[in-house]
Design a protein around this motif. Structure first.
Motif, short mmCIF file in Angstrom:
data_model
loop_
_atom_site.label_atom_id
_atom_site.label_comp_id
_atom_site.label_asym_id
_atom_site.label_seq_id
_atom_site.Cartn_x
_atom_site.Cartn_y
_atom_site.Cartn_z
N PRO A 131 -7.89 4.09 4.66
CA PRO A 131 -8.66 4.51 5.84
C PRO A 131 -7.93 5.53 6.72
N TYR A 132 -6.70 5.92 6.34
CA TYR A 132 -5.81 6.68 7.23
C TYR A 132 -6.44 7.97 7.77
N TYR A 133 -7.07 8.74 6.89
CA TYR A 133 -7.63 10.03 7.32
C TYR A 133 -9.11 9.95 7.68
N CYS A 143 0.87 -1.18 0.00
CA CYS A 143 0.00 0.00 0.00
C CYS A 143 0.90 1.23 0.00
N LEU A 144 0.36 2.38 0.37
CA LEU A 144 1.16 3.61 0.32
C LEU A 144 2.08 3.73 1.54
N GLY A 145 1.49 3.62 2.72
CA GLY A 145 2.26 3.89 3.94
C GLY A 145 2.82 2.65 4.63
N TRP A 149 7.54 7.20 4.62
CA TRP A 149 7.31 7.98 5.85
C TRP A 149 7.28 7.13 7.12
#
Ligand code: 4NP
Length: 155
Positions: free
Chosen positions: A124-126, A9-11, A42
């Protein structure tokens, strides 16, 4: 040699750690190793997001020992299957692929549930807490199908 599967995924703190934990729980560890990585850097070295850890725990999985890492081109060599969570991850990973063989390892995870529809696992992060149980439900459903296919193909 065990078959290696990578979730991306991204993070590497919300979706792919859940996908890793869920799929691994459905596969024998001596034959299949599931890992995860993020296209971004990150959260390298960090634990999964506390909300992912919490929903996994509620479902009986411990993903708290996982550590975030970034996807690298070496992952095309070390893994047999690479599942990405959304279309943006797909684009980022395909861009790094050195050849056609590498590209052919990559697929959008929900295409095993909704063939050819290219549906994203939403980030779902934000969002709200229920985003995590929604993601968990989708991943659990598709990982059941993926596990059945992998076991049938590699036994
Ligand atoms: P993931 O969610 O890709 O499911 O791990 C994200 C987590 C963190 C960030 C983006 C997405 N971020 O921008 O920090």
């Amino acid at each position: 040699m065990p078959i290696k599967i990578l979730m991306v995924c991204l993070g590497n703190i919300c979706r792919s750690p859940l996908a890793e934990g869920i799929l691994q729980s459905k596969l024998p560890r001596d034959k299949f190793i599931v890992d995860s990585a993020g296209t971004g850097n990150w959260h390298v070295g960090r634990q999964p997001d506390s909300r992912s850890i919490a929903i996994a725990k509620l479902k009986g999985l411990d993903i708290s020992k996982q550590k975030g890492r970034q996807f690298t081109t070496k992952d095309f060599e070390t893994n047999d299957y690479i599942f990405v969570m959304d279309n943006s991850n797909y684009k980022d990973v395909i861009q790094l692929a050195p050849n056609q063989e590498a590209k052919s390892k990559v697929s959008l995870i929900l295409n095993d549930l909704f063939p050819n529809e290219n549906v994203d696992v939403p980030d779902p992060y934000y969002g709200m807490e229920d985003g995590f149980s929604n993601v968990y439900g989708m991943l659990d459903e598709v990982c059941e199908i993926i596990a059945e296919k992998l076991i049938a193909k590699h036994s």
